[in-house]
Design a protein around this motif. Structure first.
Motif, mmCIF file in Angstrom:
data_model
loop_
_atom_site.group_PDB
_atom_site.id
_atom_site.type_symbol
_atom_site.label_atom_id
_atom_site.label_comp_id
_atom_site.label_asym_id
_atom_site.label_seq_id
_atom_site.Cartn_x
_atom_site.Cartn_y
_atom_site.Cartn_z
ATOM 1 N N ASP A 59 16.567 -27.952 13.395
ATOM 2 C CA ASP A 59 15.269 -27.762 14.049
ATOM 3 C C ASP A 59 14.667 -26.416 13.670
ATOM 4 O O ASP A 59 13.444 -26.305 13.457
ATOM 5 C CB ASP A 59 15.424 -27.858 15.566
ATOM 6 N N LEU A 60 15.516 -25.390 13.567
ATOM 7 C CA LEU A 60 15.028 -24.072 13.190
ATOM 8 C C LEU A 60 14.461 -24.075 11.779
ATOM 9 O O LEU A 60 13.423 -23.441 11.502
ATOM 10 C CB LEU A 60 16.167 -23.049 13.291
ATOM 11 N N HIS A 61 15.108 -24.807 10.881
ATOM 12 C CA HIS A 61 14.617 -24.884 9.504
ATOM 13 C C HIS A 61 13.211 -25.479 9.453
ATOM 14 O O HIS A 61 12.357 -25.030 8.673
ATOM 15 C CB HIS A 61 15.572 -25.710 8.649
ATOM 16 N N ASN A 118 19.873 -25.040 3.340
ATOM 17 C CA ASN A 118 19.551 -26.372 2.820
ATOM 18 C C ASN A 118 19.968 -27.415 3.854
ATOM 19 O O ASN A 118 21.162 -27.709 4.003
ATOM 20 C CB ASN A 118 20.288 -26.624 1.504
ATOM 21 N N PRO A 119 19.037 -27.999 4.591
ATOM 22 C CA PRO A 119 19.378 -28.952 5.649
ATOM 23 C C PRO A 119 20.233 -30.127 5.170
ATOM 24 O O PRO A 119 21.033 -30.663 5.938
ATOM 25 C CB PRO A 119 18.014 -29.427 6.150
ATOM 26 N N HIS A 120 20.050 -30.543 3.917
ATOM 27 C CA HIS A 120 20.834 -31.665 3.385
ATOM 28 C C HIS A 120 22.331 -31.377 3.451
ATOM 29 O O HIS A 120 23.153 -32.303 3.613
ATOM 30 C CB HIS A 120 20.414 -31.942 1.942
ATOM 31 N N LEU A 121 22.710 -30.103 3.360
ATOM 32 C CA LEU A 121 24.122 -29.744 3.347
ATOM 33 C C LEU A 121 24.800 -29.939 4.695
ATOM 34 O O LEU A 121 26.024 -29.857 4.795
ATOM 35 C CB LEU A 121 24.287 -28.289 2.892
ATOM 36 N N ALA A 122 24.024 -30.210 5.724
ATOM 37 C CA ALA A 122 24.621 -30.532 7.022
ATOM 38 C C ALA A 122 25.406 -31.833 6.971
ATOM 39 O O ALA A 122 26.296 -32.062 7.795
ATOM 40 C CB ALA A 122 23.530 -30.636 8.089
#
Length: 447
Positions: free
Chosen positions: A282-284, A334-338
């Motif tokens: 959410d912060l991203h 990088n959100p994808h790395l979550a």
């Protein structure tokens, strides 16, 4: 002592009663989730190390571990299957007890399926019984209402007991044999959180899987034990916490299945990070609205989350799985790395490292393990606040069947070709109609 004796009787009565009612979708999703994690982790370095060790001790003609080719003896095959499912930290979590319940139970079930015909329906029913005993026992020992030491690793302590019940039901153990199986598994219980931060953290559940399988087989062949191993004056409960939360563990057993609050993990990290990851995602989104850099990020978590995730600079994949400061830097970069499991050859990239320099992790005693609060200050002075009141996969916020299937396909397609992954998913759609689940062991072939 009266409560302990009653608990032993209740657990034995439950274990010796097979529930023939149709199983809910939950168990099918949990089985699929576990299987995908097992495929994805089958060739991790730690699994290779364990399999090579066992292979050096001799081989056998039984079906190999899921996704692998070695023909080991069955107890070690069971251990490898559970290790593969646990090694990426992407399996499942029972928040109230911090168990990872499916691994030991399903690995033991597939162990039995290597020695006799087990239908999909039988497997699911045994899965339900084993998980429930595992979770009920853990609830009595480790619920938030107890003062049990946080050093214990609940999956290692109770996972083998649940696995013994599941395997015992498939082996058609009589009442005396089931008591022996549970007693033997309780004597085999082990595991502390000191194993975290290395390969040993994933080894603990796999020991439990082997313990449950072996205990049930030994009981079938006349090796005896009593429930005193679990609930007697010198038993496991008295060693860990003789004043456990028994009333809650008794409540509704056989009618309400507390194991059904177990959640398939949404992220391949320790459960204490899920609310933090949601905050970072959410912060991203908020950061993308501003043309400024991060000056400071402060993340507030529960006391337990801070204790388990306080390593500020992890040096291995196993430390990184629960390092909150690293996870914050990774997801914000990088959100994808979550959603991407960590590599065996772990390093901290320069981009992530720069963000980590601005991250602080703090305790907030008012927060639960599935909650987090994140504040950020940007270089232009902008202050941002995000909160996660209920983490993804926490009770009341589970992954859907579609979510689990999407996760499975992402994992399966990395281990298999697309055709094989599709065929596996189709098998799971028809699992209750399958006469012999050994097809799940025979079908996958690693790329």
């Amino acid at each position: 002592m009266a409560y302990l004796q009653k608990f032993g009787k209740v657990i034995l009565d439950f274990a010796n009663t097979k529930n023939e009612t149709p199983v809910p979708q939950f168990y099918k999703d949990a089985f699929l989730n576990w299987y995908g994690c097992t495929l994805a982790g089958a060739y991790a370095k730690m699994v290779d190390a364990a399999a090579n060790t066992f292979k050096a001790e001799g081989t056998n003609n039984v079906l190999p571990p899921v996704g692998r080719t070695e023909h080991l003896d069955i107890p070690k095959t069971v251990q490898i299957d559970c290790l593969s499912s646990a090694c990426l930290a992407y399996d499942d979590i029972h928040f109230e007890t911090t168990l990872h319940p499916a691994g030991p139970v399903l690995a033991a079930i597939l162990g039995v399926a290597r020695t006799q015909k087990v239908s999909g329906k039988e497997a699911l029913q045994a899965f339900r019984s084993g998980m429930e005993v595992e979770c009920r026992t853990a609830l009595a020992m480790f619920s938030k209402n107890t003062d049990t030491s946080k050093c214990w690793y609940p999956t290692g302590v109770t996972g083998g007991i649940g696995a013994a019940v599941a395997a015992g039901q498939l082996l058609n153990l009589n009442a005396g044999q089931m008591e022996s199986a549970i007693g033997l598994a309780a004597g085999y219980s082990s595991g502390t959180r000191g194993t975290h931060g290395a390969m040993s953290g994933s080894w603990v559940p796999s020991i439990a899987a082997e313990a449950g399988y072996v205990s049930a087989k030994m009981a079938k062949n006349g090796f005896t034990a009593t429930i005193n191993s679990l609930t007697g004056g010198n038993g496991l409960f008295n060693a860990i916490n003789p004043t456990g939360d028994f009333e809650k563990a008794f409540e509704g057993i056989g009618q309400n299945y507390i194991c059904e609050t177990t959640a398939c993990k949404p992220y391949p990290f320790g459960f204490i990070s899920f609310a933090v990851i949601k905050c970072c995602l959410d912060l991203h989104k908020e950061l993308e609205k501003h043309n400024a850099n991060i000056d400071k990020v402060t993340v507030y978590v529960s006391p337990t989350a801070l204790t388990l995730g306080k390593n500020p600079t992890p040096t291995s994949i196993y430390q990184a799985m629960v390092s909150l400061r690293y996870i914050v830097g990774r997801v914000i970069s990088n959100p994808h790395l979550a959603f991407v499991p960590l590599d065996d050859d772990f390093t901290i990239s320069e981009n992530i490292s720069k963000i980590m320099e601005h991250v602080s992790i703090c305790e907030d005693a008012s927060l639960r393990n599935d909650q987090a609060h994140c504040s950020a200050v940007l270089s232009d002075g902008t202050a941002l606040e995000v909160k996660c009141d209920v983490a993804p996969s926490a009770p009341g916020n589970p992954l859907t069947t579609a979510d689990v299937e999407e996760k499975f396909m992402l994992q399966a397609e990395k281990a298999l070709n697309k055709q094989a992954a599709d065929a596996l998913l189709d098998i799971f759609h028809k699992l209750e109609e399958i006469d012999d689940i050994s097809i799940l062991i025979k079908l996958p072939v690693q790329k």
